[in-house]
Design a protein around this motif. Structure first.
Motif, PDB file in Angstrom:
ATOM      1  N   ASN A 169       0.848  -1.193   0.000  1.00 42.39           N
ATOM      2  CA  ASN A 169       0.000   0.000   0.000  1.00 42.39           C
ATOM      3  C   ASN A 169       0.885   1.245   0.000  1.00 42.39           C
ATOM      4  O   ASN A 169       1.340   1.697   1.030  1.00 42.39           O
ATOM      5  CB  ASN A 169      -0.908  -0.022   1.229  1.00 42.39           C
ATOM      6  CG  ASN A 169      -1.910   1.115   1.202  1.00 42.39           C
ATOM      7  OD1 ASN A 169      -1.804   2.037   0.394  1.00 42.39           O
ATOM      8  ND2 ASN A 169      -2.881   1.052   2.090  1.00 42.39           N
ATOM      9  N   THR A 170       1.107   1.789  -1.184  1.00 42.28           N
ATOM     10  CA  THR A 170       2.014   2.930  -1.300  1.00 42.28           C
ATOM     11  C   THR A 170       1.374   4.234  -0.837  1.00 42.28           C
ATOM     12  O   THR A 170       2.023   5.256  -0.789  1.00 42.28           O
ATOM     13  CB  THR A 170       2.482   3.095  -2.755  1.00 42.28           C
ATOM     14  OG1 THR A 170       1.317   3.196  -3.592  1.00 42.28           O
ATOM     15  CG2 THR A 170       3.301   1.901  -3.186  1.00 42.28           C
ATOM     16  N   ILE A 177       4.406   3.617   8.757  1.00 45.75           N
ATOM     17  CA  ILE A 177       5.236   2.446   8.502  1.00 45.75           C
ATOM     18  C   ILE A 177       6.294   2.338   9.588  1.00 45.75           C
ATOM     19  O   ILE A 177       7.033   3.290   9.844  1.00 45.75           O
ATOM     20  CB  ILE A 177       5.917   2.546   7.113  1.00 45.75           C
ATOM     21  CG1 ILE A 177       4.841   2.594   6.014  1.00 45.75           C
ATOM     22  CG2 ILE A 177       6.845   1.370   6.889  1.00 45.75           C
ATOM     23  CD1 ILE A 177       5.406   2.773   4.626  1.00 45.75           C
ATOM     24  N   PRO A 178       6.382   1.182  10.256  1.00 45.85           N
ATOM     25  CA  PRO A 178       7.360   1.035  11.339  1.00 45.85           C
ATOM     26  C   PRO A 178       8.786   1.303  10.866  1.00 45.85           C
ATOM     27  O   PRO A 178       9.110   1.104   9.695  1.00 45.85           O
ATOM     28  CB  PRO A 178       7.187  -0.435  11.762  1.00 45.85           C
ATOM     29  CG  PRO A 178       5.804  -0.804  11.310  1.00 45.85           C
ATOM     30  CD  PRO A 178       5.570  -0.020  10.062  1.00 45.85           C
ATOM     31  N   ASN A 179       9.609   1.746  11.781  1.00 47.30           N
ATOM     32  CA  ASN A 179      11.026   1.924  11.498  1.00 47.30           C
ATOM     33  C   ASN A 179      11.706   0.583  11.748  1.00 47.30           C
ATOM     34  O   ASN A 179      12.223   0.316  12.818  1.00 47.30           O
ATOM     35  CB  ASN A 179      11.613   3.007  12.417  1.00 47.30           C
ATOM     36  CG  ASN A 179      13.069   3.258  12.125  1.00 47.30           C
ATOM     37  OD1 ASN A 179      13.548   2.978  11.025  1.00 47.30           O
ATOM     38  ND2 ASN A 179      13.783   3.771  13.108  1.00 47.30           N
ATOM     39  N   TYR A 180      11.676  -0.271  10.739  1.00 41.38           N
ATOM     40  CA  TYR A 180      12.115  -1.651  10.929  1.00 41.38           C
ATOM     41  C   TYR A 180      13.567  -1.738  11.364  1.00 41.38           C
ATOM     42  O   TYR A 180      14.433  -1.020  10.861  1.00 41.38           O
ATOM     43  CB  TYR A 180      11.908  -2.456   9.644  1.00 41.38           C
ATOM     44  CG  TYR A 180      10.461  -2.616   9.262  1.00 41.38           C
ATOM     45  CD1 TYR A 180       9.602  -3.391  10.026  1.00 41.38           C
ATOM     46  CD2 TYR A 180       9.948  -1.981   8.136  1.00 41.38           C
ATOM     47  CE1 TYR A 180       8.264  -3.527   9.688  1.00 41.38           C
ATOM     48  CE2 TYR A 180       8.622  -2.104   7.783  1.00 41.38           C
ATOM     49  CZ  TYR A 180       7.782  -2.888   8.563  1.00 41.38           C
ATOM     50  OH  TYR A 180       6.469  -3.005   8.217  1.00 41.38           O
ATOM     51  N   ALA A 181      13.807  -2.672  12.285  1.00 46.89           N
ATOM     52  CA  ALA A 181      15.157  -2.906  12.785  1.00 46.89           C
ATOM     53  C   ALA A 181      15.616  -4.332  12.518  1.00 46.89           C
ATOM     54  O   ALA A 181      16.768  -4.669  12.806  1.00 46.89           O
ATOM     55  CB  ALA A 181      15.218  -2.616  14.286  1.00 46.89           C
ATOM     56  N   CYS A 182      14.717  -5.174  11.975  1.00 46.41           N
ATOM     57  CA  CYS A 182      15.075  -6.575  11.739  1.00 46.41           C
ATOM     58  C   CYS A 182      14.124  -7.180  10.714  1.00 46.41           C
ATOM     59  O   CYS A 182      12.928  -6.873  10.699  1.00 46.41           O
ATOM     60  CB  CYS A 182      14.995  -7.362  13.050  1.00 46.41           C
ATOM     61  SG  CYS A 182      15.413  -9.117  12.910  1.00 46.41           S
ATOM     62  N   LEU A 183      14.667  -8.030   9.852  1.00 43.60           N
ATOM     63  CA  LEU A 183      13.881  -8.864   8.950  1.00 43.60           C
ATOM     64  C   LEU A 183      13.992 -10.290   9.453  1.00 43.60           C
ATOM     65  O   LEU A 183      15.103 -10.796   9.658  1.00 43.60           O
ATOM     66  CB  LEU A 183      14.409  -8.760   7.516  1.00 43.60           C
ATOM     67  CG  LEU A 183      13.831  -9.743   6.484  1.00 43.60           C
ATOM     68  CD1 LEU A 183      12.334  -9.540   6.301  1.00 43.60           C
ATOM     69  CD2 LEU A 183      14.561  -9.591   5.133  1.00 43.60           C
ATOM     70  N   ALA A 184      12.862 -10.957   9.666  1.00 44.82           N
ATOM     71  CA  ALA A 184      12.848 -12.337  10.179  1.00 44.82           C
ATOM     72  C   ALA A 184      12.134 -13.227   9.177  1.00 44.82           C
ATOM     73  O   ALA A 184      11.065 -12.870   8.667  1.00 44.82           O
ATOM     74  CB  ALA A 184      12.152 -12.385  11.531  1.00 44.82           C
ATOM     75  N   ILE A 185      12.701 -14.386   8.897  1.00 43.37           N
ATOM     76  CA  ILE A 185      12.139 -15.298   7.899  1.00 43.37           C
ATOM     77  C   ILE A 185      12.071 -16.706   8.479  1.00 43.37           C
ATOM     78  O   ILE A 185      13.051 -17.206   9.036  1.00 43.37           O
ATOM     79  CB  ILE A 185      12.975 -15.316   6.608  1.00 43.37           C
ATOM     80  CG1 ILE A 185      13.113 -13.900   6.031  1.00 43.37           C
ATOM     81  CG2 ILE A 185      12.357 -16.258   5.576  1.00 43.37           C
ATOM     82  CD1 ILE A 185      14.021 -13.824   4.806  1.00 43.37           C
ATOM     83  N   LYS A 366      11.158  -2.715  -0.976  1.00 43.85           N
ATOM     84  CA  LYS A 366      10.412  -1.445  -0.906  1.00 43.85           C
ATOM     85  C   LYS A 366      10.120  -1.065   0.529  1.00 43.85           C
ATOM     86  O   LYS A 366      10.302   0.081   0.947  1.00 43.85           O
ATOM     87  CB  LYS A 366       9.106  -1.567  -1.682  1.00 43.85           C
ATOM     88  CG  LYS A 366       9.243  -1.608  -3.192  1.00 43.85           C
ATOM     89  CD  LYS A 366       7.884  -1.752  -3.843  1.00 43.85           C
ATOM     90  CE  LYS A 366       7.991  -1.872  -5.355  1.00 43.85           C
ATOM     91  NZ  LYS A 366       6.658  -2.075  -5.974  1.00 43.85           N
ATOM     92  N   ARG A 367       9.645  -2.035   1.313  1.00 45.31           N
ATOM     93  CA  ARG A 367       9.244  -1.730   2.679  1.00 45.31           C
ATOM     94  C   ARG A 367      10.457  -1.355   3.538  1.00 45.31           C
ATOM     95  O   ARG A 367      10.389  -0.424   4.353  1.00 45.31           O
ATOM     96  CB  ARG A 367       8.503  -2.928   3.276  1.00 45.31           C
ATOM     97  CG  ARG A 367       7.983  -2.722   4.712  1.00 45.31           C
ATOM     98  CD  ARG A 367       7.049  -1.541   4.820  1.00 45.31           C
ATOM     99  NE  ARG A 367       5.780  -1.709   4.168  1.00 45.31           N
ATOM    100  CZ  ARG A 367       4.671  -2.154   4.764  1.00 45.31           C
ATOM    101  NH1 ARG A 367       4.725  -2.518   6.038  1.00 45.31           N
ATOM    102  NH2 ARG A 367       3.545  -2.257   4.101  1.00 45.31           N
ATOM    103  N   LEU A 368      11.576  -2.043   3.371  1.00 42.00           N
ATOM    104  CA  LEU A 368      12.753  -1.739   4.184  1.00 42.00           C
ATOM    105  C   LEU A 368      13.429  -0.441   3.773  1.00 42.00           C
ATOM    106  O   LEU A 368      14.192   0.136   4.559  1.00 42.00           O
ATOM    107  CB  LEU A 368      13.745  -2.897   4.120  1.00 42.00           C
ATOM    108  CG  LEU A 368      13.283  -4.200   4.772  1.00 42.00           C
ATOM    109  CD1 LEU A 368      14.347  -5.283   4.623  1.00 42.00           C
ATOM    110  CD2 LEU A 368      12.937  -4.009   6.242  1.00 42.00           C
TER     111      LEU A 368
END
Length: 370
Positions: A169-170, A177-185, A366-368
């Protein structure tokens, strides 16, 4: 109607034992047995089974070449039987790269000690793959993908499409949008191939660390991490006890153990624990255990992605992350080898969006970068 299975192994004893185990389940029928890769390719074309179990080491034509032959002529879900040696791990990863979608260790001492669990695991894996036979596609993409060094890889056609069920959703403002600090998979069956594609699409300048849990034996994770590191722009390593999380580095949970993260979002470190510390965990490593620890360190500043796999590992960990405000995405059904783990978080309304793998990679970037 029972799923039709072809068994491929040069050992008469092993073929007989696998046939006995599979046919304890009324939904599985062994329709053929091949003793080498040449026979496997021919019988796959003639019998058109729903799934194939394949040994790696065989005379005349080994399992890797047999997988390539089957995927070229009669694309079929293939599960590899592998030794637990380093050489066996490398060969199994080569088989996955050739087109196999899952593997299980070839260790009947373990099966004898844990017969009920081992029998159920093998039956479940084979049935799960057999159900995907009509979605397998045409095998491997033939064009090379260049990256670090001269290494190239080929990926399943069904993982490469551009269609996806969700879109980023642009219209959201940056403040939402959260200020991401980690990507988890988190991933399981079919995960190695899709993890490879996602990580290959990430830039060296990735502004967060990546924590990965892939269900895999301990003898495989180091080899898998090394292979990914050769293929990707980002650094990929098997996580070690005491590692400090750094941006642009991907930490793969060691197989057979559990990975947790402690500290603060600006100074987080890895702890690798023996499975005895979490006796109730069904999977080693466990997505739930890792994700729960991330919720305590990063709160809602996590983008968590659940990929293809059997079962529901990751569901509760994602729920805890979502309760803190984290973003949860799932792989869509059409691009999954097994729509188990992603389905669990989707049906429970935990995931925000579902993407196929091509779209997942682009939307992560895009999100990060938002």
């Amino acid at each position: 109607m029972a799923y039709r299975i072809l068994i491929v192994d040069d050992s008469t004893f092993f073929r007989r034992r696998i046939k006995q185990i599979l046919e304890l389940d009324s939904e599985l029928e062994v329709v053929g047995e091949a003793k080498n890769g040449i026979e496997a390719v021919s019988m796959a074309a003639t019998l058109k089974p729903d799934a194939i179990t394949m040994d790696v080491e065989m005379p005349l034509m080994d399992g890797i070449e047999a997988v390539k032959g089957v995927m070229k002529q009669t694309p079929t879900p293939i599960i590899m039987f592998s030794s637990v040696t380093r050489e066996g791990a490398q060969a199994t990863l080569d088989a996955l790269d050739a087109g196999a979608v899952d593997f299980i260790t070839k260790n009947f001492e373990d099966i004898a000690l844990n017969r009920a669990e081992a029998v159920s695991l093998l039956q479940s894996k084979v049935k799960s793959l057999a159900r995907t036979s009509n979605r397998l596609g045409r095998g491997r993409e033939s064009s090379p993908i260049k990256n670090k060094g001269q290494v190239r890889t080929r990926l399943p056609d069904q993982m490469l499409g551009s269609k996806y069920t969700g879109s980023l959703n642009t219209d959201k403002t940056n403040s939402s949008i959260p200020n991401y600090a980690c990507l988890a998979i988190g991933a399981s069956t079919g995960g190695p191939v899709v993890l490879q594609q996602i990580l290959m699409g990430l830039p060296t300048s990735l502004p967060v660390p990546v924590v990965i849990v892939q269900h895999m034996p301990g003898t495989f994770t180091e080899a898998f991490a090394n292979r990914l590191n050769d293929l990707c722009q980002v650094t990929v390593k098997e996580a070690k006890n005491g590692d400090r999380l750094q941006n642009g580095v991907c930490y793969l949970a060691p197989g057979g153990k559990h990975l947790t993260v402690s500290g603060t979002k600006n100074s987080a470190k890895v702890t690798v624990s023996e499975p005895s510390l979490y006796p109730k965990a069904a999977y080693k490593p466990s997505v739930d255990i890792t994700f729960e620890s991330l919720s305590k360190v990063y709160s809602g500043d996590v983008l968590a992605v659940i990929l293809t796999g059997m079962g529901a590992d990751g569901k509760e960990g994602c729920r805890l992350l979502k309760d803190k405000g984290a973003t949860i995405w799932a792989q869509d059904k059409d691009s999954c080898v097994v729509y188990g783990m992603p389905q669990a978080v989707t049906v429970a309304n935990i995931s925000e969006k579902s993407f196929n793998i091509a779209a997942m990679t682009e939307n992560i970037k895009k999100r990060l970068s938002s």
